[in-house]
Design a protein around this motif. Structure first.
Motif, PDB file in Angstrom:
ATOM      1  N   LYS A 235      91.277  57.855 -24.219  1.00 31.72           N
ATOM      2  CA  LYS A 235      91.132  57.957 -25.674  1.00 31.72           C
ATOM      3  C   LYS A 235      92.121  57.019 -26.372  1.00 31.72           C
ATOM      4  O   LYS A 235      91.771  56.313 -27.327  1.00 31.72           O
ATOM      5  CB  LYS A 235      91.365  59.394 -26.128  1.00 31.72           C
ATOM      6  CG  LYS A 235      91.051  59.656 -27.595  1.00 31.72           C
ATOM      7  CD  LYS A 235      91.153  61.159 -27.896  1.00 31.72           C
ATOM      8  CE  LYS A 235      90.700  61.451 -29.329  1.00 31.72           C
ATOM      9  NZ  LYS A 235      91.600  60.883 -30.331  1.00 31.72           N
ATOM     10  N   ARG A 238      91.055  53.322 -25.849  1.00 33.90           N
ATOM     11  CA  ARG A 238      89.824  52.928 -26.530  1.00 33.90           C
ATOM     12  C   ARG A 238      89.938  52.982 -28.051  1.00 33.90           C
ATOM     13  O   ARG A 238      89.312  52.188 -28.746  1.00 33.90           O
ATOM     14  CB  ARG A 238      88.679  53.822 -26.060  1.00 33.90           C
ATOM     15  CG  ARG A 238      88.326  53.605 -24.579  1.00 33.90           C
ATOM     16  CD  ARG A 238      87.243  54.543 -24.083  1.00 33.90           C
ATOM     17  NE  ARG A 238      86.854  54.186 -22.719  1.00 33.90           N
ATOM     18  CZ  ARG A 238      87.403  54.708 -21.624  1.00 33.90           C
ATOM     19  NH1 ARG A 238      88.360  55.633 -21.752  1.00 33.90           N
ATOM     20  NH2 ARG A 238      87.008  54.333 -20.427  1.00 33.90           N
ATOM     21  N   GLU A 239      90.717  53.896 -28.574  1.00 31.32           N
ATOM     22  CA  GLU A 239      90.769  54.081 -30.028  1.00 31.32           C
ATOM     23  C   GLU A 239      91.995  53.453 -30.678  1.00 31.32           C
ATOM     24  O   GLU A 239      91.980  53.157 -31.873  1.00 31.32           O
ATOM     25  CB  GLU A 239      90.730  55.572 -30.359  1.00 31.32           C
ATOM     26  CG  GLU A 239      89.431  56.247 -29.939  1.00 31.32           C
ATOM     27  CD  GLU A 239      89.400  57.721 -30.288  1.00 31.32           C
ATOM     28  OE1 GLU A 239      90.352  58.204 -30.962  1.00 31.32           O
ATOM     29  OE2 GLU A 239      88.417  58.396 -29.906  1.00 31.32           O
ATOM     30  N   GLN A 268      87.917  48.878 -28.587  1.00 31.00           N
ATOM     31  CA  GLN A 268      87.590  48.542 -29.967  1.00 31.00           C
ATOM     32  C   GLN A 268      87.414  47.045 -30.215  1.00 31.00           C
ATOM     33  O   GLN A 268      86.484  46.634 -30.894  1.00 31.00           O
ATOM     34  CB  GLN A 268      88.687  49.063 -30.916  1.00 31.00           C
ATOM     35  CG  GLN A 268      88.773  50.575 -30.982  1.00 31.00           C
ATOM     36  CD  GLN A 268      87.607  51.189 -31.735  1.00 31.00           C
ATOM     37  OE1 GLN A 268      87.288  50.768 -32.834  1.00 31.00           O
ATOM     38  NE2 GLN A 268      86.970  52.166 -31.129  1.00 31.00           N
TER      39      GLN A 268
END
Length: 468
Positions: A235, A238-239, A268
């Protein structure tokens, strides 16, 4: 509604495009496309200026449209939104907290033997932050190196200091970091998440061969570290993180596959820069690319967007240039003229010296000696050098006759120095990119539908949504 005054064309040049002629302003990124006939009629109509209050209703509509898109002067003044507002106090501070790195990338622009052991003083940083926040209401602080996470303790100390100062004085601070990605721990990740860091991770491709110039002094490779981050902290990776690749002769063939892989992994964004003749690259095998190879990469990526192979992944190096066509004053720090080294960007290097830019180490960017007082950043000759160089380029040589000068600003001065050894020159790679991208995108905007324009608008919407 325009009520009075004498209207004239802004200083401009033209570029032949598929639907006629693109009219491009010299002193802003304003542009419009007209038919050849309409352009000639407009030139004649505005040749000696026209008084707005004497226009017919139909003429008023045309003049107002031209005014709104930044292509008119009224009483010798442009529309205010096309005037770049000078910033006396930088909004962005980049801290080179260390010259040391646990990698030995053979192309590292930052490497210099004597600088490798330098460590930035915490007190020097605090003095600078205190001065900046005393002068302005917001500040973005980026941690850089060397490898900044080798000094995680100092980063925590600086963030705590900046947050306390901001809270006491009702100011806003934002944080970013550029890292090789090898020093993430649970503690580091939790801290970066807590303070909403924007994180850039340096990685050159999807396999070890494309990362072969990123030599590790000790430990796992950059690719292995990133894969571990995806596995254990997906998480976060990726974010919160975006990737930055240095494109060289080694990594070029796999950049398209790299973009596909990152999209599959739901990362991203991907940014890329092209290897410069600076730092470690001065004494190693030079893997620089030709102009044709660079433009070939852009063409492949554009084709992948049009074909639907890339959509969710934000290709920042492409979108930042397209964005220039959508603003009267370019926003990107580097892809405009004069660049942010003339006002909005400040570097504090590992030796404690202020610089206007960190992309190459050259006296052109130095703002006095190490330890100079923070107030010296307010009015500094190094700032003026950047702006003066921009004006000179616009008055002589190839930039004087180039219609794209208002969009590209004469290319990055740091890259020009790296390529040619002098500031008053243009970087051939950046120049070629502008000469390819801008005419291509102007034609795209003239199409009834364009996947590239749609892709740009999609990511604009995502960014605006993230800011709300």
């Amino acid at each position: 509604m325009l009520r009075s005054g004498i209207a004239k064309f802004v200083p401009h040049q033209t570029l032949a495009v598929s639907d006629g002629v693109a009219v491009l302003a010299r002193n802003s990124s304003a542009w419009a496309v007209m038919s050849d006939c309409d352009y000639e009629l407009t030139v004649q109509f505005l040749k000696h200026g026209v008084r707005i209050e004497e226009l017919s209703a139909a003429e008023s509509i045309i003049i107002e449209k031209m005014w709104d898109c930044g292509l008119l002067l009224i009483d010798a003044q442009p529309i205010s939104s096309s005037i770049a507002k000078k910033t006396n106090v930088p909004s962005s501070l980049l801290l080179k907290v260390t010259g040391t790195c646990n990698f030995a990338c053979t192309y590292c622009y930052d490497f210099e033997k004597d600088r490798f052991s330098k460590q930035l003083s915490g007190e020097r940083v605090k003095e600078t932050i205190s001065f900046l926040l005393d002068q302005r209401d917001d500040l973005t602080i980026t941690f850089h190196g060397g490898e900044p996470l080798l000094r995680f303790g100092l980063i925590k100390e600086i963030v705590d200091y900046a947050m306390l100062l901001a809270k006491e004085n009702r100011k806003i601070v934002r944080f970013a970091i550029q890292t090789n990605g090898s020093r993430f721990t649970k503690e580091v990740i939790a801290f970066l998440e807590e303070h909403s860091f924007s994180i850039g991770i340096s990685l050159d491709g999807p396999d070890e061969s494309s990362n072969s110039l990123r030599v590790v002094r000790k430990g796992n490779s950059a690719l292995a570290c990133f894969k571990e981050l995806l596995k254990n902290h997906g998480k976060f990776a990726r974010e919160r993180c975006g990737l930055l690749a240095v494109v060289s002769a080694v990594s070029l063939p796999r950049i398209p596959d790299f973009a596909r892989w990152l999209q599959i992994e739901k990362v991203q964004s991907l940014s890329f820069s092209f290897l410069d003749n600076a730092g470690a690259a001065l004494t190693s095998d030079n893997n620089k690319l030709s102009v044709e190879e660079v433009i070939g990469l852009f063409k492949k990526l554009l084709f992948m967007i049009e074909n639907g192979d890339i959509w969710e992944l934000e290709l920042k190096s492409l979108l930042s240039r397209i964005d220039n066509l959508n603003r009267l004053v370019p926003k990107d720090f580097c892809h405009k003229g004069p660049c942010a080294a003339s006002d909005d960007f400040l570097v504090l290097d590992a030796e404690g010296r202020y610089r206007t830019c960190d992309c190459v180490y050259d006296k052109f960017f130095e703002m006095g000696e190490p330890g100079a007082e923070a107030r010296t950043i307010m009015i500094n000759p190094a700032r003026s050098l950047v702006e003066e160089r921009h004006h000179r380029l616009g008055s002589v040589g190839q930039c004087k006759t180039c219609p794209l000068f208002g969009l590209c600003g004469g290319t990055c001065v740091a890259k020009a120095i790296a390529s040619n050894g002098v500031a008053d020159s243009v970087d051939p790679i950046e120049c070629a990119i502008s000469k390819f991208i801008y005419p291509f995108m102007i034609d795209e905007y003239m199409k009834p539908t364009s996947k590239i324009v749609e892709y740009y608008r999609y990511h604009q919407g995502r960014r605006q949504g993230a800011l709300q």
